[in-house]
Design a protein around this motif. Structure first.
Motif, PDB file in Angstrom:
ATOM      1  N   PHE A 140       0.891  -1.130   0.055  1.00  0.00           N
ATOM      2  CA  PHE A 140       0.160  -0.002   0.082  1.00  0.00           C
ATOM      3  C   PHE A 140       0.956   0.947  -0.118  1.00  0.00           C
ATOM      4  N   LEU A 141       0.984   1.911  -1.070  1.00  0.00           N
ATOM      5  CA  LEU A 141       1.647   3.142  -1.132  1.00  0.00           C
ATOM      6  C   LEU A 141       0.749   4.372  -1.036  1.00  0.00           C
ATOM      7  N   GLN A 142       0.916   5.387  -0.371  1.00  0.00           N
ATOM      8  CA  GLN A 142       0.069   6.588  -0.072  1.00  0.00           C
ATOM      9  C   GLN A 142       1.141   7.771   0.083  1.00  0.00           C
ATOM     10  N   GLU A 143       0.730   9.002  -0.455  1.00  0.00           N
ATOM     11  CA  GLU A 143       1.423  10.146  -0.173  1.00  0.00           C
ATOM     12  C   GLU A 143       0.909  10.632   1.223  1.00  0.00           C
ATOM     13  N   PHE A 148       5.926  12.557   0.539  1.00  0.00           N
ATOM     14  CA  PHE A 148       6.505  11.465   0.377  1.00  0.00           C
ATOM     15  C   PHE A 148       5.452  10.323   0.250  1.00  0.00           C
ATOM     16  N   LYS A 149       5.860   9.140  -0.372  1.00  0.00           N
ATOM     17  CA  LYS A 149       5.070   8.081  -0.412  1.00  0.00           C
ATOM     18  C   LYS A 149       5.343   6.977   0.497  1.00  0.00           C
ATOM     19  N   VAL A 150       4.434   6.915   1.667  1.00  0.00           N
ATOM     20  CA  VAL A 150       4.793   5.839   2.708  1.00  0.00           C
ATOM     21  C   VAL A 150       4.479   4.425   2.130  1.00  0.00           C
ATOM     22  N   ILE A 151       5.361   3.242   2.726  1.00  0.00           N
ATOM     23  CA  ILE A 151       5.077   1.977   2.168  1.00  0.00           C
ATOM     24  C   ILE A 151       4.805   1.077   3.416  1.00  0.00           C
ATOM     25  N   LYS A 152       3.469   0.316   3.033  1.00  0.00           N
ATOM     26  CA  LYS A 152       3.055  -0.583   4.076  1.00  0.00           C
ATOM     27  C   LYS A 152       2.654  -1.638   3.577  1.00  0.00           C
ATOM     28  N   PHE A 153       2.481  -2.663   4.241  1.00  0.00           N
ATOM     29  CA  PHE A 153       1.665  -4.041   3.557  1.00  0.00           C
ATOM     30  C   PHE A 153       0.191  -3.659   3.756  1.00  0.00           C
ATOM     31  N   GLN A 158       8.141   0.107   6.004  1.00  0.00           N
ATOM     32  CA  GLN A 158       8.420   1.538   6.255  1.00  0.00           C
ATOM     33  C   GLN A 158       9.939   1.600   6.592  1.00  0.00           C
ATOM     34  N   LEU A 159      10.818   0.484   6.856  1.00  0.00           N
ATOM     35  CA  LEU A 159      12.003   0.561   7.147  1.00  0.00           C
ATOM     36  C   LEU A 159      12.937   0.986   5.905  1.00  0.00           C
ATOM     37  N   VAL A 160      12.226   0.827   4.616  1.00  0.00           N
ATOM     38  CA  VAL A 160      12.732   1.514   3.436  1.00  0.00           C
ATOM     39  C   VAL A 160      12.619   2.882   3.398  1.00  0.00           C
ATOM     40  N   ASN A 161      11.450   3.414   3.888  1.00  0.00           N
ATOM     41  CA  ASN A 161      11.353   4.979   3.944  1.00  0.00           C
ATOM     42  C   ASN A 161      12.310   5.578   5.080  1.00  0.00           C
ATOM     43  N   VAL A 162      12.521   4.908   6.089  1.00  0.00           N
ATOM     44  CA  VAL A 162      13.498   5.209   7.008  1.00  0.00           C
ATOM     45  C   VAL A 162      15.023   5.304   6.296  1.00  0.00           C
ATOM     46  N   HIS A 209      -4.470  15.448   2.966  1.00  0.00           N
ATOM     47  CA  HIS A 209      -5.575  16.481   2.998  1.00  0.00           C
ATOM     48  C   HIS A 209      -5.877  17.055   4.304  1.00  0.00           C
ATOM     49  N   TYR A 210      -4.986  16.413   5.356  1.00  0.00           N
ATOM     50  CA  TYR A 210      -5.314  16.760   6.944  1.00  0.00           C
ATOM     51  C   TYR A 210      -4.601  18.158   7.038  1.00  0.00           C
ATOM     52  N   LEU A 211      -3.466  18.445   6.185  1.00  0.00           N
ATOM     53  CA  LEU A 211      -2.622  19.669   6.413  1.00  0.00           C
ATOM     54  C   LEU A 211      -3.371  20.862   6.543  1.00  0.00           C
ATOM     55  N   PRO A 212      -4.260  21.371   5.833  1.00  0.00           N
ATOM     56  CA  PRO A 212      -5.185  22.417   5.867  1.00  0.00           C
ATOM     57  C   PRO A 212      -5.849  22.621   7.179  1.00  0.00           C
ATOM     58  N   LEU A 213      -6.131  21.505   7.988  1.00  0.00           N
ATOM     59  CA  LEU A 213      -6.970  21.299   8.969  1.00  0.00           C
ATOM     60  C   LEU A 213      -6.353  21.678  10.299  1.00  0.00           C
TER      61      LEU A 213
END
Length: 202
Positions: free
Chosen positions: A44-47, A56-61, A98-102, A118-122
């Protein structure tokens, strides 16, 4: 000195060694999840916003299928979460990629969890401060309620960490995280398979 230099050095060394040691396991889990998720993939990749709100794109199972209703809309999370996915999430195995992200520098082993873009403006001005450090695989908020505390409480804990980050605090978080994973506490709130969305007030 720790926050500015040694923390990153530890992130690189620990994530690199961990990936060498468990790389074979990650491959096995990915293959298993591919079939458990009914062919919808294992990752699962998501910004997400990182340090200084850089995206960045976080990597999860991936722990859910892509099943839809008759109108083509995704079914609720609780219905798409598989039994295997529930176990993977409860044991926090889904966080291991996410060890790859690290290693890349997107994340740290310890820090505020990276949330939706999309939480950033909140966020309030104070809540934006959670992005003054790299987001982490685990953090201070995860050790004090994880998904069973309000967003307001979670953000206060994140900002507290930003102001008190140290080697000893990170060590405490590692210890508490291990306890949480072993006891499988505070994985989800009662109403949903995932944390309810942040709307700027809760």
């Amino acid at each position: 000195m720790y926050k500015l230099f040694f923390k990153r050095v530890l992130d690189i060394v620990i994530s690199f060694v961990a990936l060498l040691l468990i790389g074979w396991l990650l491959v096995f889990i990915a293959i298993f999840l591919h079939f458990a998720n009914k062919g919808s993939g294992a990752f699962f990749l998501q910004e997400r916003p990182g340090k200084d709100e850089k995206i960045f794109k976080v990597i999860k199972f991936k722990t859910m299928t892509d099943e839809c209703d008759a109108d083509g809309n995704l079914l609720p999370d609780a219905q798409r979460l598989t039994r295997v996915g529930r176990f993977v999430r409860a044991t926090s195995i889904d966080e291991l990629p996410q060890l790859v992200n690290v290693l890349k520098g997107d994340m740290s082993l310890i820090g505020p969890r990276p949330l939706r873009v999309h939480y950033l403006p909140l966020y309030s001005k104070e809540q934006h401060r959670r992005h003054e450090v790299r987001p982490g695989i685990s953090g201070w908020a995860q050790c004090h309620g994880r998904n069973n505390i309000s967003w307001t409480e979670k953000f206060k804990l994140d900002v507290w960490y930003v102001d008190h980050c140290s080697f000893w605090i990170d060590l405490v978080i590692v210890f508490k995280t291990i306890i949480k994973v072993l006891t499988r506490k505070d994985i989800n709130n009662e109403a949903s398979a995932t944390m309810y969305p942040f709307d700027g007030t809760n």
